[in-house]
Structure formats: structure tokens, C-alpha cells
Design a protein around this motif. Structure first.
Motif, short mmCIF file in Angstrom:
data_model
loop_
_atom_site.label_atom_id
_atom_site.label_comp_id
_atom_site.label_asym_id
_atom_site.label_seq_id
_atom_site.Cartn_x
_atom_site.Cartn_y
_atom_site.Cartn_z
N PRO A 1 0.72 -1.37 -0.05
CA PRO A 1 0.06 -0.05 0.05
C PRO A 1 0.99 1.21 -0.06
O PRO A 1 0.44 2.17 -0.69
CB PRO A 1 -0.74 -0.19 1.20
N LYS A 2 2.19 1.15 0.64
CA LYS A 2 2.71 2.40 0.58
C LYS A 2 3.35 2.68 -0.61
O LYS A 2 3.15 4.00 -1.06
CB LYS A 2 4.05 2.12 1.71
N GLN A 3 3.69 1.82 -1.43
CA GLN A 3 4.24 1.99 -2.94
C GLN A 3 3.24 2.46 -3.75
O GLN A 3 3.27 3.30 -4.54
CB GLN A 3 5.07 0.75 -3.39
N LEU A 4 2.08 1.97 -3.47
CA LEU A 4 0.96 2.16 -4.21
C LEU A 4 0.74 3.63 -4.10
O LEU A 4 0.26 4.54 -5.00
CB LEU A 4 -0.40 1.15 -3.86
N ALA A 5 0.48 4.11 -2.78
CA ALA A 5 0.31 5.56 -2.41
C ALA A 5 1.08 6.38 -3.07
O ALA A 5 0.90 7.49 -3.62
CB ALA A 5 0.32 5.54 -0.89
N PHE A 6 2.38 5.81 -3.22
CA PHE A 6 3.72 6.93 -3.76
C PHE A 6 3.37 7.02 -5.11
O PHE A 6 3.36 8.14 -5.50
CB PHE A 6 4.97 6.14 -3.34
N LEU A 7 3.24 5.75 -5.90
CA LEU A 7 3.13 5.68 -7.13
C LEU A 7 2.04 6.69 -7.66
O LEU A 7 1.97 7.47 -8.61
CB LEU A 7 3.07 4.29 -7.70
N ASN A 8 0.90 6.51 -6.86
CA ASN A 8 -0.28 7.44 -7.38
C ASN A 8 0.03 8.80 -7.08
O ASN A 8 -0.43 9.98 -7.96
CB ASN A 8 -1.69 7.27 -6.20
N THR A 9 0.71 9.30 -6.17
CA THR A 9 1.27 10.74 -5.90
C THR A 9 1.90 11.29 -7.08
O THR A 9 1.80 12.18 -7.57
CB THR A 9 1.97 10.98 -4.58
N LEU B 1 4.27 16.43 2.71
CA LEU B 1 2.86 16.73 3.13
C LEU B 1 1.92 15.41 2.97
O LEU B 1 0.92 15.44 3.65
CB LEU B 1 2.08 17.86 2.00
N HIS B 2 2.41 14.39 2.13
CA HIS B 2 1.65 13.27 1.94
C HIS B 2 2.24 12.18 2.88
O HIS B 2 1.52 10.99 2.73
CB HIS B 2 1.51 12.88 0.67
N ASP B 3 3.02 12.43 3.47
CA ASP B 3 3.71 11.63 4.64
C ASP B 3 4.55 10.33 3.96
O ASP B 3 4.09 9.30 4.30
CB ASP B 3 2.62 10.90 5.35
N LEU B 4 4.96 10.67 2.59
CA LEU B 4 5.87 9.65 1.80
C LEU B 4 7.14 9.46 2.14
O LEU B 4 7.81 10.33 2.53
CB LEU B 4 5.62 9.87 0.45
N GLN B 5 7.47 8.16 2.24
CA GLN B 5 9.01 8.20 2.75
C GLN B 5 10.15 7.91 1.59
O GLN B 5 9.64 7.39 0.65
CB GLN B 5 9.18 6.77 3.68
N ASN B 6 11.16 8.14 1.87
CA ASN B 6 12.29 8.00 0.98
C ASN B 6 12.71 6.44 0.76
O ASN B 6 12.91 6.00 -0.46
CB ASN B 6 13.59 8.65 1.58
N THR B 7 12.35 5.82 1.76
CA THR B 7 12.54 4.18 1.69
C THR B 7 11.68 3.67 0.55
O THR B 7 12.17 2.67 -0.34
CB THR B 7 12.29 3.55 2.87
N THR B 8 10.41 4.11 0.48
CA THR B 8 9.57 3.53 -0.62
C THR B 8 9.84 4.23 -1.91
O THR B 8 9.80 3.26 -2.80
CB THR B 8 8.14 4.38 -0.18
N ALA B 9 10.37 5.28 -1.98
CA ALA B 9 11.02 5.77 -3.09
C ALA B 9 11.97 4.91 -3.87
O ALA B 9 12.25 4.46 -4.88
CB ALA B 9 11.39 7.27 -3.02
N LYS B 10 12.73 4.51 -2.86
CA LYS B 10 13.98 3.53 -3.32
C LYS B 10 13.46 2.20 -3.75
O LYS B 10 13.93 1.83 -4.80
CB LYS B 10 14.93 3.30 -1.94
N ALA B 11 12.58 1.78 -2.84
CA ALA B 11 12.02 0.57 -3.66
C ALA B 11 11.32 0.58 -4.93
O ALA B 11 11.62 -0.33 -5.81
CB ALA B 11 10.93 -0.08 -2.51
N LEU B 12 10.64 1.67 -5.17
CA LEU B 12 10.10 1.87 -6.51
C LEU B 12 11.41 2.02 -7.67
O LEU B 12 11.04 1.65 -8.77
CB LEU B 12 9.21 3.12 -6.47
#
Ligand code: ADP
Ligand code: ZN
Ligand code: ZN
Length: 746
Positions: A147-155, A170-181
Motif C-alpha cells: 500500500p505504501k508503494q501504491l500511495a507513492f506511485l499514485n502521488t 505533505l503526503h507523509d511519503l518516505q524515501n525508503t518507499t521511493a528507493k524501493a520503487l
């Protein structure tokens, strides 16, 4: 063979952040002269006493005033190119001379904090995220379990120009999620230099309203004065649409690829105002105020200096921000006292705005519904173009003012019956009522009913204010507080009473009297947390009927469309002020607060509670309005020989040692009298006299005043006195300040 020096001048004059009215001279080390071309505006490190300090080159020179043997070489060069452009250096030089303030402190005041500390003048870079080709084609349902990656990608999807760290936060998105994607090859990072607010500008901009005749004519005149030095006083009643006039001019400036400053008073800039700017323009807007991190301020400063930011909105110190394509300076609420710095480097942003504009052929707009007497005077003398807006914009009409005679009336918690009835009437119509009382806290005085003891501050000659909710006694002058007591400190009686009302008490009482109505308080206590003012204004907009209770914070630029009644609880406060500006300030405040009434389609009404309904000042303000009132006031100043007809400079002293504090100024006065006599200067000296609150924060404060119709001799005298003060051994124990064109004279 002779070596060719890139810097032929062997000496530099340097500004250092020290309280001395001089530049410091250093030798240019030959190794540096060979490799670098030194220029004014570059920083360098210099030996100073036992330390090494950061300074700014102000001048290069061929000669030194000192014995060359004793001039030390500087240590190292800090910049490859000047960080401060000439225009700003000129402004600093002017300000230092005019305000008699140590030049190094002025230069350092002009710089953002990080540059003062040695940070490089480059943009911060940050990673923005973009979809890769793979990412664009990617089936999002594959990320159901992440879900975190999904939220990130949606944004990322909704930010086709790139997702900034700011939006990630603002959207509470993490750098680790970005790295994974990134590892999955769905997104890629791009290193970008800081560029503010780019993400806000994708959407459709607001369509501006059609200007009324007055506005259109104002815009016409003002557009014509762009591109040359011109000062216009935009004297427009509250709600007359001044901001709309600014917006039109800003639009023109942006189209011409030039820059504009919008200066606002300290707390004057409400989020609503900023939003009005952001909603209108697709260009980069830089905002500079005290509630930002040092890094954010530096980035804003760099945006302005690079010319990228076309619109720079900021408080008084922004007048020192470089802007190479500056063509317009707007000072909103130009009468506001917060344009003058009241401690340290006591400059007035309005004066500096004029100086700066003149030097670069920019035009200045001073806007206000209640112009300062200084500006009105200049307008009547035709030094300023005088543009009046006397109608309200849109369908709003001007509120009516009524005096409520309090003499002999029974008061319920500071309100008389007539006032309470009117409040009730407006609330019944589901409208909002604004109560203005310029006194925060529960009550200004705590007294023992048995022996008359009053709670006073241990550091100041003032009473402590009761803050019931915080359960404290608070000094509004030095910040000291102590627990609220229920027993007299002298006779130990429990008969402790409060005298008078503050906003906190009025809020409580009104909540009792009008049980089903929300009561909201706006003052420094209720809005001390960062977001609280925003939250309160949000609530005000959500409710239909409501009562707002507040201090002068309420007077500043707010637009509450449903407020139809304004009650000034105590219209008499300014009548007996010891400062000659007391009446001017009160009239401005009352007019501004009154202006919050009826700003939309419903008509507004204003009640002034007073014990002096026949006082000519109250009467003329109420029946004839601010312009008439101010014209009378100016006439009076002329008769009495007060500013703007005379120029004033104060020298203030403060010390824990009362005698020494007085003595220093006594010496200043003696020297002044000597100089005045010698040169036959047309200058009057008054003092030393004590400040109204003699002891504040443990310091005993005295003042000497100098007055003259002629600025030149006044400045010569003050220069002389400033030199002596620097040498005066008493200043080791006594702090002093020079205040040119003081706003406060007590
Ligand atoms: P001021 O700054 O003089 O107090 P504002 O610029 O805030 O006044 O204008 C008051 C209100 O009137 C705002 O809500 C603004 O959007 C609106 N307004 C301004 N000009 C016009 C116009 N020409 N037509 C309709 N509404 C306008
Ligand atoms: Zn007592
Ligand atoms: Zn105090």
C-alpha cells in the motif's frame, strides 16, 4: 619579470558584525592578489583581536589611513564572487549613515542568517521523483500488497512535473518507499536545485473581478509610473479593493519580466492574503518571514537574487533582499508601526523602500486605509502621488459608526445594555459580531480588597496581568511570570479581586451570556502555536453566527464576510496617551477594526463605547472619518512643532544602575549643548527624562530628545555624539541606542 596582480589595490575595507561605527582595514595578501580578483560584496576571513571573523569587503583601496606596518593581512577569501550586489551595499551604506548605526551590523543584518555564518550562496539541491517509461505503463493493481508503494506511485502520477520532497512530506511519503520503487525501475530521481512552489502552479488560475471605476483609474495611473522613480499613496478605505489594485500591477510587472516586492507588517500577512497571490499568478512567489527555517529563508533570498522569483512577499527586513529586476515596491498597511524596527538597528522599511526604489528607478506604492501622518503630509505636499479609493469594492457598503455613551450606565462585564441588545440582534440574524479590546489576558490588575496591595512585576514598574486559564500572573513588558495567587502577599487576606477586563475574560463572559453562540478569541495567547490562527479563521468561516473577541491582531487585513457588527469596548484608550502619536494610532486602530464590518453584501455597523462622546477627536473620527481626523491632527502637529514638521532623534540609555543610566545622557546633553552653541545649530534638546516605564526588565531607562526643522545639522550633531559615545567609558555599564525618526518617544 613583474607579476601581474589580479587585485592591484593593496588594502580592503571590511564590514564586521561589531558595534563600532567604522570599517576595518586589512592588507590583501599577495598570494591572494595574484590568484583572485577581489570585489566589494565578497566575504573574507580576518583576524580580529584573538579571533578570526567573517567580514564583507566594502571597498578596495590604494592607501590606508593607518601606519601600513600595523595593518594586518586578512586570513582568507571566502567567496569567488560577490554575494551582495552593489545596490544592496549602497542601501546598507545609506542606512548606516542615516540611522547612525554601526556599519558592520547593518551589512550583517541585510544578509540571511546562514550567509552570516559562512554558508555558500548556492541553492540547496533535492531529489524529485518522476515516472519512468515502465512506471507510466505499469498496472497499479500489481501493488495491492504494497500500500505504501501504491500511495507513492499514485502521488507521482498526480505530479507529472515531478514529486518534490515538500509534497512528499505533505503526503507523509518516505524515501525508503521511493528507493524501493526506483529499484523496480518504476520511478527515477532527478537532482534539482531548490525552486519554490513549482508544484502549486499546474492548476487553473482564478479569474480576476472587473475593476470598479476608482480601481481602474488607480491602476491606470500606477501602471504609467512603472519604470521610473515615483511614490504613490494608495489611500483606500477598508474593503475598497486595494489588494486587487496591487494584483493588477503585479501582473503587469510579471509580464514585463521584472520583479516586485510586497512588504507586509509583521503579522499582517494572513494565509488568506498569500492565497490570493498564489491563486492569481503562475509565477514563483517567494515568501520571507520570521516563521521559516534559516535554510528556507536563504533559498528564498537566492530565488530573489537570481531574478527567478518575480514576486517577493516579506516583512520589513526583506527590503534588503537583492532583486536585480526590481521595478515596483508595494508597502501594504504602510501606517503600521512594525515597519520600524524597535531595537538594535532601528530602521524604517518605508524610508528604505523609497531610497532603494530611487536608486534603481523603481516605483513605490504605499497602501493604507489609514495612512500615516508622515505619508499624508508628503501627499499634501505633492511629494507623493495621492490616489484615493473612497468606495467599497463589489457590493459592500461603508459601515456606519455610532457612539455609545457609557456615562452613568450600568455595565455588564464591560458592556452596556444598548451594546448587548445590538449584539443579540445581529446574532439572531445569524451574523457575526466582532468585539475589539486591545488588552489580552483576563484582567490587567490583581488587587487585595482589604489592604490595596497590587501585584507588580519584580523587574518592571508595571502591574502584572492576570491570565486565569494559564493560572499565571504575567508581565507583558519583560515576559516574567509567576503562579496566580489567591492570597494577598502583604496582609494574607483572601479577598483578592481583579480589576478591569482583558480579552480572556470577555471571551468567558460572552460565552455565558450567549450560550448557543460560538465565541472565538484572537490574540497573541490564543494564536501562539503555528497553525492556530489558521484554525480559528477556518472556524470563523465555517460558522454563521459567532462572536469574535480580539486585540489589534483582528484589525490586520482579515476578511470575515459575515461580520456585520463591530464593538470597540473602550474607544477612550488613546485619548490621554502621553505619546503625541497616541491619537493617530488609536484612530488608525479603530478605523481598521471598524473596517472589518460589512465587507460583503450585508451592511456593517460599528459601536464605540466611550465616556467622552463629545470629545472632538472621537466625534470627528466617528462622523467625519479618518481623512478629516488626520488633517486636523496634522494641523495640530504643525502648531505644536511636532513631526512631520520637525525632525526628531532620540538617544536612549538603559542600565541596571539608574544613576549611571542618567549620567550617560547628562553627558550627552552637555556635549550636545556645547556643539549646538559652537556651530549655532538650530536644534532643541530635551532631557534626560525618564521613560514612562522607568524600569523595564530590570533596566532603568532614560531618554534625550533632539529636534530640528533641518535634518543636516541634526545629523552632524548626532554623528559627533555617536563618536563620543563609542569612547565613553560609561557605556561599558550603560547600553545606549540612537533612534532616528522615533515612533515611540517615551
Ligand atoms: P482592501 O485591501 O482595500 O481592504 P480588498 O482588496 O481585500 O480590499 O477587497 C475587499 C473584497 O472585495 C475582497 O473580497 C475582494 O476580493 C473584493 N473585490 C475587490 N475588488 C473587487 C471588484 N472590482 N469587484 C468585486 N469584488 C472585488
Ligand atoms: Zn492585602
Ligand atoms: Zn516585567
Amino acid at each position: 619579470m613583474q607579476e601581474r596582480l589580479l587585485t592591484p589595490e593593496p588594502y580592503v575595507k571590511v564590514a564586521l558584525p561589531v558595534p563600532m561605527r567604522t570599517l576595518f582595514e586589512y592588507k590583501v595578501p599577495k598570494a591572494i592578489a595574484l590568484r583572485h580578483q577581489l570585489l566589494p560584496g565578497m566575504r573574507l576571513k580576518v583576524p580580529f583581536g584573538k579571533q578570526t571573523r567573517l567580514g564583507i569587503i566594502v571597498e578596495l583601496c590604494h592607501q590606508t589611513e593607518w601606519d601600513p606596518e600595523h595593518v594586518k593581512p586578512f586570513t582568507s577569501l571566502h567567496d569567488e564572487s560577490p554575494i551582495m550586489p552593489t545596490a544592496i551595499m549602497d542601501l546598507c551604506n545609506w542606512a548606516s549613515r542615516y540611522y547612525h548605526h554601526p556599519i558592520g551590523e547593518v551589512f550583517f543584518h541585510a544578509l540571511p542568517a546562514l550567509l552570516r555564518k559562512g554558508e555558500s550562496d548556492t541553492f540547496r539541491s533535492e531529489t524529485w521523483w518522476l515516472l519512468t517509461e515502465l512506471g507510466q505503463k505499469f498496472d497499479l493493481s500489481e501493488l495491492k500488497r504494497a500500500p505504501k508503494q501504491l500511495a507513492f506511485l499514485n502521488t507521482v502520477n498526480t505530479h507529472p512535473n515531478g514529486l518534490s520532497p515538500h509534497i512528499m512530506r505533505l503526503h507523509d511519503l518516505q524515501n525508503t518507499t521511493a528507493k524501493a520503487l526506483e529499484e523496480k525501475g518504476l520511478i527515477q530521481g532527478e537532482l534539482r536545485h531548490f525552486s519554490k512552489n513549482v508544484e502549486h502552479h499546474g492548476h487553473q488560475k482564478q479569474v480576476p473581478p472587473t475593476l470598479n471605476n476608482e480601481q481602474a483609474s488607480a491602476v491606470n495611473k500606477l501602471v504609467q509610473s512603472l519604470g521610473r522613480f515615483n511614490v504613490a499613496l494608495l489611500d483606500g478605505i477598508t474593503g475598497s479593493g486595494k489588494t486587487e489594485v496591487y494584483l493588477r500591477l503585479i501582473e503587469t510587472v510579471i509580464k514585463q519580466d521584472q520583479q516586485v516586492f510586497v512588504l507586509v507588517p509583521e503579522i499582517g500577512l494572513t494565509p488568506q492574503t498569500l492565497k490570493r497571490f498564489e491563486d492569481r499568478f503562475t509565477t514563483d512567489i517567494v515568501l520571507l518571514h520570521s516563521n521559516m527555517t534559516d535554510r528556507e529563508r536563504l533559498d528564498g533570498w537566492l530565488m530573489a537574487r537570481s531574478g527567478k522569483a518575480k514576486v517577493i512577499i516579506g516583512t520589513r527586513s526583506s527590503i534588503f533582499v537583492p532583486a536585480p529586476y526590481l521595478s515596483l515596491i508595494i508597502l501594504d498597511e504602510e501606517h503600521d508601526a512594525s515597519y520600524k524596527q524597535q531595537d538594535g538597528f532601528r530602521f524604517h522599511a518605508r524610508d528604505l523602500a523609497l531610497i532603494r526604489a530611487k536608486s534603481v528607478n523603481a516605483s513605490v506604492i504605499l497602501g493604507s486605509a489609514t495612512p500615516s501622518y508622515e505619508s499624508l503630509h508628503n501627499a499634501t505636499q505633492n511629494k507623493f502621488q495621492w490616489i484615493k479609493l473612497r468606495q467599497r469594492a463589489g457590493n459592500a457598503i461603508i459601515p456606519s459608526m455610532e457612539r455609545i455613551d457609557l456615562r452613568g450606565k450600568t455595565l455588564v462585564k464591560g458592556f452596556c445594555e444598548t451594546t448587548l441588545e445590538q449584539i443579540n440582534t445581529h446574532l439572531k440574524r445569524k451574523e457575526q459580531v466582532l468585539i475589539f479590546l486591545n488588552r489580552r489576558g483576563y484582567a490587567p490588575t490583581l488587587m487585595c480588597h482589604d489592604c490595596g496591595w497590587i501585584a507588580t512585576c519584580q523587574n518592571c514598574d508595571v502591574n502584572l496581568t492576570v491570565h486565569k486559564r494559564a493560572n499565571k500572573l504575567h508581565c507583558h513588558h519583560c515576559g516574567h511570570y509567576e503562579p496566580l495567587i489567591n492570597q494577598c502577599a502583604e496582609c494574607h487576606s483572601h479577598e483578592i479581586v481583579t480589576i478591569g477586563e482583558g480579552t480572556e475574560q470577555v471571551e468567558t463572559q460572552l460565552a455565558h451570556l450567549f450560550k448557543d453562540t460560538p465565541v472565538l478569541r484572537i490574540d497573541r495567547d490564543s494564536t501562539s502555536r503555528k497553525e492556530s490562527l489558521n484554525n480559528i479563521t477556518q472556524k470563523i468561516h465555517e460558522h454563521d453566527k459567532a462572536i469574535l473577541v480580539g486585540t489589534q491582531m483582528l484589525a490586520k487585513g482579515h476578511h470575515f464576510p459575515n461580520v456585520t457588527l463591530v464593538v470597540v469596548m473602550d474607544a477612550d484608550v488613546g485619548l490621554f496617551s502621553s505619546d503625541f502619536r497616541g491619537m493617530e494610532r488609536t484612530a488608525q486602530l479603530i478605523t481598521q477594526v471598524a473596517g472589518r464590518a460589512g465587507r460583503a453584501s450585508k451592511p456593517g455597523h460599528v459601536l464605540l463605547q466611550t465616556y467622552h462622546p463629545e470629545n472632538p477627536a472621537i466625534e470627528s473620527l466617528c462622523t467625519l472619518g479618518y481623512e478629516y481626523f488626520a488633517t486636523q491632527g496634522l494641523q495640530e502637529r504643525k502648531t505644536l512643532g511636532l513631526p512631520p514638521y520637525l525632525h526628531q532623534v532620540l538617544i536612549r540609555s538603559e542600565s541596571v544602575d539608574e544613576q549611571q543610566s542618567y549620567l550617560l545622557l547628562e553627558q550627552v546633553r552637555l556635549e550636545a549643548e556645547h556643539v549646538i552653541h559652537h556651530f549655532n545649530y538650530p536644534i532643541q534638546v530635551m532631557g534626560p527624562y525618564s521613560a514612562i516605564i522607568v524600569r523595564k526588565a530590570g533596566q532603568h531607562r532614560y531618554i534625550v530628545t533632539f529636534k530640528s526643522e533641518n535634518r543636516a545639522p541634526l545629523h552632524q550633531l548626532i554623528s559627533q555624539l555617536a563618536k563620543s559615545l563609542e569612547q565613553n567609558p560609561l557605556t561599558r555599564k550603560v547600553r545606549y541606542a540612537i533612534d532616528v525618526d522615533p515612533l515611540e518617544t517615551y
